[in-house]
Design an enzyme around this catalytic site. Structure first.
Site, PDB file in Angstrom:
ATOM      1  N   GLU A  30       4.912 -33.236 -50.256  1.00  0.00           N
ATOM      2  CA  GLU A  30       3.715 -32.739 -50.935  1.00  0.00           C
ATOM      3  C   GLU A  30       2.558 -33.738 -50.813  1.00  0.00           C
ATOM      4  OE1 GLU A  30       2.907 -29.690 -52.411  1.00  0.00           O
ATOM      5  OE2 GLU A  30       4.563 -29.387 -51.055  1.00  0.00           O
ATOM      6  N   HIS A  88       1.585 -29.192 -43.738  1.00  0.00           N
ATOM      7  CA  HIS A  88       3.054 -29.170 -43.744  1.00  0.00           C
ATOM      8  C   HIS A  88       3.586 -28.925 -42.324  1.00  0.00           C
ATOM      9  CE1 HIS A  88       4.255 -29.541 -47.906  1.00  0.00           C
ATOM     10  NE2 HIS A  88       3.552 -28.510 -48.323  1.00  0.00           N
ATOM     11  N   HIS A 118      -3.732 -27.751 -46.756  1.00  0.00           N
ATOM     12  CA  HIS A 118      -2.460 -28.299 -47.237  1.00  0.00           C
ATOM     13  C   HIS A 118      -1.289 -27.623 -46.524  1.00  0.00           C
ATOM     14  CE1 HIS A 118       0.382 -29.724 -50.443  1.00  0.00           C
ATOM     15  NE2 HIS A 118       1.013 -28.610 -50.100  1.00  0.00           N
ATOM     16  N   GLU A 119      -1.345 -26.301 -46.405  1.00  0.00           N
ATOM     17  CA  GLU A 119      -0.238 -25.575 -45.775  1.00  0.00           C
ATOM     18  C   GLU A 119      -0.130 -25.911 -44.282  1.00  0.00           C
ATOM     19  OE1 GLU A 119       2.136 -23.877 -47.279  1.00  0.00           O
ATOM     20  OE2 GLU A 119       1.151 -24.531 -49.110  1.00  0.00           O
TER      21      GLU A 119
HETATM   22 ZN   LIG Z   1       3.017 -28.092 -50.158  1.00  0.00          ZN
END
Ligand SMILES: [Zn+2]
Length: 272
Positions: free
Chosen positions: A195, A135, A131-132
């Site tokens: 997100e 980004h 997830h990071e």
């Molecule tokens: Zn995030």
């Protein structure tokens, strides 16, 4: 005199508009983005921020934990598309009760040991790290800094920033843009669209790397049921029914990548 001022003003506006127009990009999920800064500059900001964090936070001396986190990172990184620097990523594990993790432009990943209380196996930790990294892949930091510049801070801050001034206000803006605001006392979560994108890109990334994407849902449930003292990660990444529902809907799309990896004997084997 008045005419001159008006001319200058219209020139500034025209420049800003043309900058904005040329800086329109598209995210991996097909969303239009405003990215005003060159990637090299974001990378430099990420590297600088990472150095600062390394000075302020002890790096763990627990080699098992370090190897475990690096094992997961080493599996995820090769699956980052358009990755000009696969060998150049730096991964550090910070000794801290904070349950948090981050990735920065400039090929940096940081994980805090406190996160292991919530990410209870390799797949759950890969969900956070994927997830990071997502980004970064989707250039959310660039977009956030650009949005701040375009809407709030204006051209004066842009000139200060582009001139490399490191006053605390500018630093805060950069850190917040990179998603590190919470660690510096400014809670500024990524937007819901950021997100969602990071969740979906991250899901595919972890699956390709041989991690079970189904575990991402359990990770977010672990975070959400933390009770009275929610993990720091939650302040910038609020868990919600919507997030979990979206992940569940997308897992069938990511699962075939995982199944293929397993079939090829590439199921991740990162052990603590
Ligand atoms: Zn995030």
């Amino acid at each position: 005199m008045k005419k001159n001022t008006a001319n200058i003003l219209s020139f500034v506006i025209a420049t800003a508009i043309s900058l904005a127009l040329t800086a329109c990009a598209t995210s991996p999920e097909g969303r239009k983005q405003l990215t005003l800064l060159p990637d090299e500059q974001l990378n430099a900001m990420g590297i600088q921020s990472f150095e600062q964090i390394k000075q302020e936070t002890p790096i763990t001396e627990n080699k098992n934990v370090e190897n475990y986190v690096r094992c997961i990172a080493n599996r995820i990184i090769p699956h980052v598309a358009e990755n000009p620097n696969p060998a150049g990523w730096e991964v550090q594990v910070f000794e801290s009760d904070q349950a948090n993790a981050f990735a920065l432009p400039g090929y940096k990943i940081g994980v805090y040991t406190g996160l292991l209380d919530y990410a209870k196996n390799q797949d759950q930790l890969a969900a956070v790290m994927g997830h990071e990294v997502a980004h970064v892949i989707a250039r959310h930091g660039n977009e956030r800094v650009s949005q701040q510049l375009a809407t709030e801070a204006g051209l004066s801050v842009a000139s200060v920033m582009l001139g490399g001034d490191q006053s605390s206000g500018t630093n805060q803006l950069i850190l917040a843009g990179l998603g590190l605001g919470a660690q510096y006392g400014v809670i500024l979560p990524f937007s819901r669209s950021h997100e969602s994108e990071a969740d979906l890109i991250g899901l595919e990334l972890m699956a390709k790397a041989g991690f079970d994407p189904g575990e991402s849902v359990q990770l977010w449930k672990n975070m959400a049921t933390a009770g009275a003292s929610p993990p720091e990660f939650m302040s910038t990444h609020p868990s919600s029914e919507t997030r979990i529902k979206q992940l569940q809907e997308r897992i069938p799309q990511a699962k075939p990548y995982f199944d293929a990896a397993v079939k090829q004997g590439k199921r991740a084997q990162c052990k603590l």
